[in-house]
Design a protein around this motif. Structure first.
Motif, mmCIF file in Angstrom:
data_model
loop_
_atom_site.group_PDB
_atom_site.id
_atom_site.type_symbol
_atom_site.label_atom_id
_atom_site.label_comp_id
_atom_site.label_asym_id
_atom_site.label_seq_id
_atom_site.Cartn_x
_atom_site.Cartn_y
_atom_site.Cartn_z
ATOM 1 N N GLU A 1 0.836 -1.212 0.000
ATOM 2 C CA GLU A 1 0.000 0.000 0.000
ATOM 3 C C GLU A 1 0.871 1.263 0.000
ATOM 4 O OE1 GLU A 1 -3.963 -1.611 2.316
ATOM 5 O OE2 GLU A 1 -2.175 -1.189 3.484
ATOM 6 N N ALA A 2 1.935 1.225 0.776
ATOM 7 C CA ALA A 2 2.843 2.378 0.821
ATOM 8 C C ALA A 2 3.437 2.632 -0.560
ATOM 9 C CB ALA A 2 3.949 2.130 1.849
ATOM 10 N N ASN A 3 3.776 1.573 -1.273
ATOM 11 C CA ASN A 3 4.339 1.731 -2.617
ATOM 12 C C ASN A 3 3.303 2.243 -3.612
ATOM 13 O OD1 ASN A 3 6.959 0.965 -2.016
ATOM 14 N ND2 ASN A 3 6.529 -1.227 -2.296
ATOM 15 N N LYS B 1 3.398 15.060 -7.892
ATOM 16 C CA LYS B 1 4.011 15.904 -6.853
ATOM 17 C C LYS B 1 4.802 17.106 -7.397
ATOM 18 C CE LYS B 1 8.238 13.266 -6.253
ATOM 19 N NZ LYS B 1 8.986 12.285 -5.458
ATOM 20 N N THR B 2 5.050 17.131 -8.705
ATOM 21 C CA THR B 2 5.702 18.316 -9.277
ATOM 22 C C THR B 2 4.675 19.375 -9.693
ATOM 23 O OG1 THR B 2 5.690 17.246 -11.431
ATOM 24 C CG2 THR B 2 7.711 17.055 -10.134
ATOM 25 N N GLN B 3 3.404 19.082 -9.481
ATOM 26 C CA GLN B 3 2.334 20.023 -9.874
ATOM 27 C C GLN B 3 1.877 20.840 -8.664
ATOM 28 O OE1 GLN B 3 -0.600 17.393 -11.752
ATOM 29 N NE2 GLN B 3 1.030 16.305 -12.804
ATOM 30 N N GLU B 4 2.836 21.337 -7.913
ATOM 31 C CA GLU B 4 2.533 21.958 -6.615
ATOM 32 C C GLU B 4 1.454 23.029 -6.690
ATOM 33 O OE1 GLU B 4 5.636 21.755 -7.891
ATOM 34 O OE2 GLU B 4 7.051 20.977 -6.390
ATOM 35 N N SER B 5 1.677 24.019 -7.585
ATOM 36 C CA SER B 5 0.736 25.136 -7.632
ATOM 37 C C SER B 5 -0.639 24.707 -8.128
ATOM 38 C CB SER B 5 1.280 26.260 -8.516
ATOM 39 O OG SER B 5 2.389 26.866 -7.879
ATOM 40 N N ILE C 1 3.609 22.567 1.305
ATOM 41 C CA ILE C 1 2.598 21.542 1.584
ATOM 42 C C ILE C 1 2.940 20.243 0.852
ATOM 43 C CG2 ILE C 1 0.157 20.931 1.258
ATOM 44 C CD1 ILE C 1 -0.453 23.946 1.760
ATOM 45 N N VAL C 2 3.317 20.383 -0.413
ATOM 46 C CA VAL C 2 3.621 19.192 -1.211
ATOM 47 C C VAL C 2 4.857 18.465 -0.667
ATOM 48 C CG1 VAL C 2 4.468 18.481 -3.493
ATOM 49 C CG2 VAL C 2 2.403 19.862 -3.305
ATOM 50 N N SER C 3 5.879 19.214 -0.270
ATOM 51 C CA SER C 3 7.081 18.572 0.300
ATOM 52 C C SER C 3 6.738 17.833 1.585
ATOM 53 C CB SER C 3 8.162 19.598 0.626
ATOM 54 O OG SER C 3 8.433 20.373 -0.487
ATOM 55 N N PHE C 4 5.877 18.457 2.362
ATOM 56 C CA PHE C 4 5.457 17.826 3.604
ATOM 57 C C PHE C 4 4.733 16.513 3.314
ATOM 58 C CE2 PHE C 4 2.459 17.367 7.197
ATOM 59 C CZ PHE C 4 3.348 17.395 8.257
ATOM 60 N N THR D 1 5.114 14.622 0.712
ATOM 61 C CA THR D 1 6.101 13.652 0.244
ATOM 62 C C THR D 1 6.803 12.999 1.444
ATOM 63 O OG1 THR D 1 6.455 14.904 -1.785
ATOM 64 C CG2 THR D 1 8.189 13.348 -1.162
ATOM 65 N N GLN D 2 7.124 13.832 2.431
ATOM 66 C CA GLN D 2 7.776 13.322 3.637
ATOM 67 C C GLN D 2 6.856 12.342 4.379
ATOM 68 O OE1 GLN D 2 8.594 16.482 6.402
ATOM 69 N NE2 GLN D 2 9.702 15.152 7.837
ATOM 70 N N VAL D 3 5.584 12.727 4.521
ATOM 71 C CA VAL D 3 4.623 11.896 5.263
ATOM 72 C C VAL D 3 4.356 10.582 4.524
ATOM 73 C CG1 VAL D 3 2.224 11.746 6.051
ATOM 74 C CG2 VAL D 3 3.524 13.861 6.391
ATOM 75 N N PHE D 4 4.072 10.681 3.225
ATOM 76 C CA PHE D 4 3.785 9.459 2.469
ATOM 77 C C PHE D 4 5.000 8.540 2.480
ATOM 78 C CE2 PHE D 4 0.542 12.015 -0.207
ATOM 79 C CZ PHE D 4 -0.471 11.723 0.695
ATOM 80 N N GLY D 5 6.188 9.123 2.448
ATOM 81 C CA GLY D 5 7.410 8.320 2.495
ATOM 82 C C GLY D 5 7.545 7.555 3.798
ATOM 83 N N LEU D 6 7.039 8.139 4.868
ATOM 84 C CA LEU D 6 7.147 7.477 6.174
ATOM 85 C C LEU D 6 6.319 6.202 6.248
ATOM 86 C CD1 LEU D 6 7.032 10.306 8.871
ATOM 87 C CD2 LEU D 6 8.913 8.739 8.384
#
Ligand code: HEM
Length: 143
Positions: free
Chosen positions: A5-7, A17-21, A62-65, A67-72
């Motif tokens: 699921e994480a993957n 995730k590069t579509q931040e705006s 927000i997007v970087s955050f 990415t960090q959370v989903f990575g965890l």
């Protein structure tokens, strides 16, 4: 979440995730009450702020955050790192007067964006639902 699921989440997320705006724009467009909680964006015309540096900065934060959370999820499950991060963000956002209803709006708009820009099936949907339930369980204890 298990590692499959994480993957699934990371694979879907990596596509957008590069579509931040664009992500932040979609959230503000659907729920102007969220935009209005940001002091520098309150009451402003969304289409005219979208291209601004301030908008890009917030979108990237927000997007970087996320990415960090989903990575965890791949490493930490519902473990200590995730809990600490979610407690901190719950406290920060409580201080800004953000409500549970607004967090739920964010979730709805976010998933709508994901599904239209990274088309996926039920298994990915289920994984994201679990991820948000896990995150929001901790955040909501703080609000
Ligand atoms: C910062 C509002 C949801 C991640 C902020 C700020 C505001 C805000 C006003 C401060 C911006 C500034 O520095 O001027 C909201 C509202 C939400 C929401 C109204 C409604 C649901 C979320 C969600 C995430 C998130 C769901 C991530 C999953 C962040 C991050 C920051 C931030 C990483 C910057 C770090 C910080 O100062 O806490 N948010 N937010 N926000 N928000 Fe949110």
């Amino acid at each position: 979440l298990d590692s499959t699921e994480a993957n699934l989440i990371m694979t879907a997320w990596n596509k957008v995730k590069t579509q931040e705006s664009d992500i932040l724009y979609a959230i503000f467009k659907t729920y102007p009450d969220i935009q209005n909680k940001f002091p520098q964006f309150t009451g402003k015309d969304l289409d005219s702020i979208k291209g601004s540096a301030a908008f890009a900065v917030h979108a990237t934060r927000i997007v970087s955050f996320m990415t960090q959370v989903f990575g965890l999820f791949g490493h930490d499950g519902t473990g200590p790192a995730l809990k600490t991060l979610m407690n901190e963000m719950g406290q920060n956002h409580k201080g800004r007067g953000v409500t549970k209803a607004q967090f739920n709006e964010f979730r709805t708009a976010f998933m709508t964006y994901m599904k239209s820009h990274s088309p996926f099936g039920d298994n990915v949907q289920t994984a994201f639902n679990k991820a948000f339930d896990t995150m929001y369980y901790v955040i909501f204890e703080n609000l």
